[in-house]
Design a protein around this motif. Structure first.
Motif, PDB file in Angstrom:
ATOM      1  N   SER A  82      43.291  46.927  44.154  1.00 49.64           N
ATOM      2  CA  SER A  82      42.028  46.344  43.407  1.00 49.64           C
ATOM      3  C   SER A  82      42.703  45.838  42.360  1.00 49.64           C
ATOM      4  CB  SER A  82      41.204  47.283  42.896  1.00 49.64           C
ATOM      5  OG  SER A  82      40.182  47.031  41.997  1.00 49.64           O
ATOM      6  N   GLY A  86      45.112  39.107  42.821  1.00 46.06           N
ATOM      7  CA  GLY A  86      45.615  39.229  44.173  1.00 46.06           C
ATOM      8  C   GLY A  86      45.873  37.921  44.963  1.00 46.06           C
ATOM      9  N   LEU A  87      45.055  36.953  44.531  1.00 49.13           N
ATOM     10  CA  LEU A  87      45.209  35.654  45.226  1.00 49.13           C
ATOM     11  C   LEU A  87      46.107  34.519  44.467  1.00 49.13           C
ATOM     12  CD1 LEU A  87      41.393  35.380  46.614  1.00 49.13           C
ATOM     13  CD2 LEU A  87      43.672  35.985  47.948  1.00 49.13           C
ATOM     14  N   GLY A  91      50.092  37.962  45.169  1.00 52.22           N
ATOM     15  CA  GLY A  91      49.885  37.667  46.313  1.00 52.22           C
ATOM     16  C   GLY A  91      51.476  37.929  46.823  1.00 52.22           C
ATOM     17  N   PHE A 108      40.737  44.587  52.337  1.00 47.27           N
ATOM     18  CA  PHE A 108      40.060  44.222  51.183  1.00 47.27           C
ATOM     19  C   PHE A 108      39.878  42.978  51.218  1.00 47.27           C
ATOM     20  CE2 PHE A 108      44.697  43.518  51.553  1.00 47.27           C
ATOM     21  CZ  PHE A 108      45.047  42.320  51.222  1.00 47.27           C
ATOM     22  N   ARG A 109      38.925  42.411  50.338  1.00 46.96           N
ATOM     23  CA  ARG A 109      38.456  41.167  50.296  1.00 46.96           C
ATOM     24  C   ARG A 109      38.405  40.320  48.851  1.00 46.96           C
ATOM     25  NH1 ARG A 109      34.086  42.066  47.383  1.00 46.96           N
ATOM     26  NH2 ARG A 109      33.043  44.105  47.779  1.00 46.96           N
ATOM     27  N   GLN A 110      38.035  39.204  48.832  1.00 51.82           N
ATOM     28  CA  GLN A 110      38.034  38.613  47.525  1.00 51.82           C
ATOM     29  C   GLN A 110      36.871  39.140  46.727  1.00 51.82           C
ATOM     30  OE1 GLN A 110      37.154  34.369  47.743  1.00 51.82           O
ATOM     31  NE2 GLN A 110      37.838  33.990  45.743  1.00 51.82           N
ATOM     32  N   ASP A 111      37.070  39.434  45.419  1.00 47.87           N
ATOM     33  CA  ASP A 111      35.992  40.190  44.812  1.00 47.87           C
ATOM     34  C   ASP A 111      34.865  39.508  44.498  1.00 47.87           C
ATOM     35  OD1 ASP A 111      34.695  42.072  43.088  1.00 47.87           O
ATOM     36  OD2 ASP A 111      36.156  42.226  41.587  1.00 47.87           O
ATOM     37  N   ARG A 118      40.318  34.714  41.991  1.00 43.97           N
ATOM     38  CA  ARG A 118      41.670  35.270  42.258  1.00 43.97           C
ATOM     39  C   ARG A 118      41.902  36.895  42.269  1.00 43.97           C
ATOM     40  NH1 ARG A 118      41.789  31.345  39.025  1.00 43.97           N
ATOM     41  NH2 ARG A 118      43.221  29.471  39.322  1.00 43.97           N
ATOM     42  N   SER A 119      40.635  37.422  42.253  1.00 44.04           N
ATOM     43  CA  SER A 119      40.580  38.783  42.333  1.00 44.04           C
ATOM     44  C   SER A 119      40.388  39.434  43.719  1.00 44.04           C
ATOM     45  CB  SER A 119      39.498  39.314  41.434  1.00 44.04           C
ATOM     46  OG  SER A 119      39.379  40.753  41.428  1.00 44.04           O
ATOM     47  N   VAL A 120      41.124  40.573  44.158  1.00 45.78           N
ATOM     48  CA  VAL A 120      40.713  40.989  45.412  1.00 45.78           C
ATOM     49  C   VAL A 120      40.426  42.622  45.216  1.00 45.78           C
ATOM     50  CG1 VAL A 120      42.208  39.644  46.852  1.00 45.78           C
ATOM     51  CG2 VAL A 120      43.009  41.620  45.952  1.00 45.78           C
ATOM     52  N   ASP A 123      37.590  47.689  50.145  1.00 42.92           N
ATOM     53  CA  ASP A 123      36.277  47.986  50.566  1.00 42.92           C
ATOM     54  C   ASP A 123      36.425  49.612  50.853  1.00 42.92           C
ATOM     55  OD1 ASP A 123      33.955  48.519  51.950  1.00 42.92           O
ATOM     56  OD2 ASP A 123      34.018  46.689  52.910  1.00 42.92           O
TER      57      ASP A 123
END
Length: 176
Positions: A82, A86-87, A91, A108-111, A118-120, A123
């Protein structure tokens, strides 16, 4: 304390569920390397700072020393990432860990692509599934045997009025 709850309440809940005290000091966690107490270690949430330190072998705090001690035994570490970058900046560190032995990521996914592009974020519904996956199942064979005991213990200790395991897992995931 955070928006996710009171730290003392969270600690008390975890200690009740596991019947174990949380390790708070460097001396306590260093023993994880010589003892064989843990089958698996879950880092949730794993911030960008934690990911960067793991990727670059920096162990300057209790949680990182616990992870390093656990990895000495060639046992799995599950990362629930979290981070707001992250992007972008984080990264490359995520990429490093994805290529190292004994690290497993909770999906995980894009927030939020609009407000936090840019946040991840991991889940939380997949934490238990990640632990049970085939790749790390050999370390968690006792988990399946004690699954109903764990369910009963969680239900009783936390006074949950849930009637099935899915509701319990949702409750726990929401608290993580």
């Amino acid at each position: 304390d955070t928006r996710y709850g009171n730290s003392k309440d969270f600690i008390n809940d975890i200690e009740k569920i596991t019947s174990s005290k949380i390790l708070h000091t460097i001396q306590e966690v260093e023993l994880l390397g010589s003892k064989n107490e843990l089958d698996i270690l879950v880092v949730a949430p794993a911030t960008g700072n934690t990911i960067a330190k793991l990727a670059n072998d920096i162990t300057d705090e209790v949680s990182l020393i616990a992870i390093k001690a656990h990895l000495k035994k060639e046992k799995p570490v599950v990362i629930a990432i979290s981070t707001n970058n992250g992007l972008s900046g984080a990264g490359q560190n995520i990429g490093k860990l994805l290529n190292l032995k004994n690290y497993y990521f909770v999906p995980f996914r894009q927030d939020n692509p609009i407000t936090k592009p840019r946040s991840v974020v991991f889940d939380s519904e997949y934490i238990i599934r990640t632990i049970k996956e085939e790749d790390i199942g050999s370390y968690t064979k006792n988990y399946k045997k004690s699954d109903s005991k764990l369910y009963d213990k969680v239900k009783n200790e936390m006074n949950i009025k849930a009637t099935d395991k899915e509701e319990i897992l949702e409750f726990l995931s929401a608290r993580m």
